[in-house]
Design a protein around this motif. Structure first.
Motif, mmCIF file in Angstrom:
data_model
loop_
_atom_site.group_PDB
_atom_site.id
_atom_site.type_symbol
_atom_site.label_atom_id
_atom_site.label_comp_id
_atom_site.label_asym_id
_atom_site.label_seq_id
_atom_site.Cartn_x
_atom_site.Cartn_y
_atom_site.Cartn_z
ATOM 1 N N ILE A 113 -2.600 -16.765 -8.584
ATOM 2 C CA ILE A 113 -1.958 -17.984 -8.114
ATOM 3 C C ILE A 113 -0.671 -18.182 -8.900
ATOM 4 C CG2 ILE A 113 -2.200 -20.489 -7.923
ATOM 5 C CD1 ILE A 113 -5.223 -20.013 -7.700
ATOM 6 N N PRO A 114 0.458 -18.364 -8.215
ATOM 7 C CA PRO A 114 1.719 -18.553 -8.938
ATOM 8 C C PRO A 114 1.662 -19.825 -9.793
ATOM 9 C CG PRO A 114 2.118 -18.365 -6.568
ATOM 10 C CD PRO A 114 0.647 -18.374 -6.784
ATOM 11 N N SER B 149 -8.065 -1.495 -3.334
ATOM 12 C CA SER B 149 -8.590 -1.718 -4.680
ATOM 13 C C SER B 149 -7.803 -0.902 -5.707
ATOM 14 C CB SER B 149 -10.066 -1.340 -4.724
ATOM 15 O OG SER B 149 -10.571 -1.448 -6.021
ATOM 16 N N LEU B 150 -7.506 0.344 -5.389
ATOM 17 C CA LEU B 150 -6.728 1.183 -6.295
ATOM 18 C C LEU B 150 -5.321 0.625 -6.487
ATOM 19 C CD1 LEU B 150 -6.542 3.838 -7.936
ATOM 20 C CD2 LEU B 150 -5.684 4.903 -5.845
ATOM 21 N N ALA B 151 -4.704 0.163 -5.400
ATOM 22 C CA ALA B 151 -3.364 -0.424 -5.499
ATOM 23 C C ALA B 151 -3.393 -1.676 -6.368
ATOM 24 C CB ALA B 151 -2.825 -0.753 -4.112
ATOM 25 N N LYS B 152 -4.425 -2.480 -6.227
ATOM 26 C CA LYS B 152 -4.556 -3.700 -7.032
ATOM 27 C C LYS B 152 -4.711 -3.353 -8.517
ATOM 28 C CE LYS B 152 -7.190 -7.996 -6.996
ATOM 29 N NZ LYS B 152 -8.270 -8.730 -6.356
ATOM 30 N N LYS B 153 -5.514 -2.341 -8.818
ATOM 31 C CA LYS B 153 -5.690 -1.911 -10.207
ATOM 32 C C LYS B 153 -4.377 -1.408 -10.790
ATOM 33 C CE LYS B 153 -10.546 -0.685 -9.859
ATOM 34 N NZ LYS B 153 -11.524 0.412 -9.783
ATOM 35 N N PRO C 20 3.077 3.315 -9.803
ATOM 36 C CA PRO C 20 2.035 3.510 -8.790
ATOM 37 C C PRO C 20 2.414 4.596 -7.787
ATOM 38 C CG PRO C 20 2.570 1.194 -9.021
ATOM 39 C CD PRO C 20 3.579 1.960 -9.815
ATOM 40 N N LYS C 21 1.415 5.153 -7.125
ATOM 41 C CA LYS C 21 1.645 6.153 -6.091
ATOM 42 C C LYS C 21 2.387 5.512 -4.923
ATOM 43 C CE LYS C 21 -2.761 8.330 -7.108
ATOM 44 N NZ LYS C 21 -4.085 8.635 -6.569
ATOM 45 N N ASP C 22 2.916 6.349 -4.046
ATOM 46 C CA ASP C 22 3.687 5.834 -2.909
ATOM 47 C C ASP C 22 2.853 4.939 -2.000
ATOM 48 O OD1 ASP C 22 5.971 7.115 -3.754
ATOM 49 O OD2 ASP C 22 5.617 8.911 -2.541
ATOM 50 N N THR C 23 1.627 5.373 -1.681
ATOM 51 C CA THR C 23 0.792 4.541 -0.814
ATOM 52 C C THR C 23 0.429 3.233 -1.512
ATOM 53 O OG1 THR C 23 -1.162 5.733 -1.565
ATOM 54 C CG2 THR C 23 -0.201 6.439 0.511
ATOM 55 N N SER C 24 0.212 3.301 -2.831
ATOM 56 C CA SER C 24 -0.098 2.082 -3.581
ATOM 57 C C SER C 24 1.092 1.145 -3.595
ATOM 58 C CB SER C 24 -0.525 2.413 -5.005
ATOM 59 O OG SER C 24 -1.747 3.100 -5.005
ATOM 60 N N LYS C 25 2.292 1.695 -3.712
ATOM 61 C CA LYS C 25 3.494 0.856 -3.682
ATOM 62 C C LYS C 25 3.603 0.116 -2.345
ATOM 63 C CE LYS C 25 6.424 3.511 -6.821
ATOM 64 N NZ LYS C 25 7.621 4.365 -6.914
ATOM 65 N N LYS C 26 3.316 0.823 -1.262
ATOM 66 C CA LYS C 26 3.394 0.193 0.062
ATOM 67 C C LYS C 26 2.349 -0.918 0.196
ATOM 68 C CE LYS C 26 5.027 4.379 2.365
ATOM 69 N NZ LYS C 26 4.659 5.443 3.321
ATOM 70 N N ILE C 27 1.134 -0.646 -0.307
ATOM 71 C CA ILE C 27 0.077 -1.660 -0.223
ATOM 72 C C ILE C 27 0.417 -2.850 -1.103
ATOM 73 C CG2 ILE C 27 -2.348 -2.112 -0.734
ATOM 74 C CD1 ILE C 27 -2.924 0.778 0.127
ATOM 75 N N ILE C 28 1.003 -2.593 -2.276
ATOM 76 C CA ILE C 28 1.421 -3.683 -3.161
ATOM 77 C C ILE C 28 2.461 -4.554 -2.464
ATOM 78 C CG2 ILE C 28 2.687 -4.199 -5.286
ATOM 79 C CD1 ILE C 28 1.242 -1.744 -6.525
ATOM 80 N N PHE D 293 0.651 -6.706 0.183
ATOM 81 C CA PHE D 293 -0.243 -7.757 -0.297
ATOM 82 C C PHE D 293 0.337 -8.571 -1.445
ATOM 83 C CE2 PHE D 293 -3.358 -5.033 1.765
ATOM 84 C CZ PHE D 293 -4.197 -5.946 2.352
ATOM 85 N N GLU D 294 1.595 -8.397 -1.785
ATOM 86 C CA GLU D 294 2.155 -9.021 -2.982
ATOM 87 C C GLU D 294 2.037 -10.549 -2.977
ATOM 88 O OE1 GLU D 294 5.597 -7.517 -5.889
ATOM 89 O OE2 GLU D 294 6.124 -7.717 -3.790
ATOM 90 N N GLU D 295 2.126 -11.166 -1.837
ATOM 91 C CA GLU D 295 2.070 -12.625 -1.748
ATOM 92 C C GLU D 295 0.645 -13.161 -1.714
ATOM 93 O OE1 GLU D 295 4.826 -14.493 -1.962
ATOM 94 O OE2 GLU D 295 5.912 -12.617 -2.201
ATOM 95 N N ASP D 296 -0.329 -12.293 -1.571
ATOM 96 C CA ASP D 296 -1.718 -12.710 -1.453
ATOM 97 C C ASP D 296 -2.254 -13.142 -2.816
ATOM 98 O OD1 ASP D 296 -4.277 -13.126 -0.633
ATOM 99 O OD2 ASP D 296 -4.671 -11.067 0.008
ATOM 100 N N PRO D 297 -2.757 -14.383 -2.954
ATOM 101 C CA PRO D 297 -3.266 -14.844 -4.250
ATOM 102 C C PRO D 297 -4.432 -14.018 -4.772
ATOM 103 C CG PRO D 297 -3.066 -16.688 -2.739
ATOM 104 C CD PRO D 297 -2.788 -15.450 -1.964
#
Length: 156
Positions: free
Chosen positions: A128-129, A83-87, A108-116, A119-123
């Protein structure tokens, strides 16, 4: 009157906050088992499989020896990390669309960058692209007439 007052029960002791090492273990194990964590239940994926993965991750976190965590604590921490990474991702995306000067947004923080990246392709994460974000207004005409006459013509 004072003798009728009963002593309040002892307050429950809080667990310490998650350490960066615990967060790193949660991320690594969640990344390894992401298909089980994100998938919906089916004939091949059961609640037992999801519970087993949750227990494995919790055992790895507890092996660090900081504190004894429950499965629900670890699951909630994973959800809050996502949730934090998404925000942070949305905050950066909104600030990129702005015009004019101003300070550059915090990265973003390092862990947030990894989570981004995970999940980057997840709608559900990035939208939605090619989709249009329309939150206000009516995208189509209403099937019912207005309850009162208006002095101007309605656009639909």
């Amino acid at each position: 009157m004072a003798e009728n007052v009963q002593p309040s029960p002892a307050k429950r002791a809080r667990k310490p906050n998650f350490t960066p090492a615990e967060c790193a273990v949660i991320f690594e194990k969640a990344e390894e088992n992401l298909n089980v964590i994100k998938s919906k239940f089916s004939s091949t994926l059961t609640n037992k499989n999801k519970s087993r993965v949750g227990e494995e991750i919790t055992n790895k976190v507890n092996a660090l020896g900081v504190c004894t965590r429950d499965v629900m604590d670890v699951k909630e921490k994973w959800r809050s990390m996502v949730s934090l990474a998404k925000k942070e991702h949305n905050k950066c995306a909104v600030s990129r669309k702005k015009t004019g000067g101003g300070k550059q947004p915090d990265s973003p923080k390092d862990t947030s960058k990894k989570i981004i990246q995970l999940f980057e392709e997840d709608p559900a994460f990035s939208g939605i692209p090619g989709g249009v974000d329309k939150t206000w207004g009516r995208p189509w005409p209403t099937p019912w007439p207005t309850p009162w006459p208006t002095p101007w013509p309605t656009p639909w």
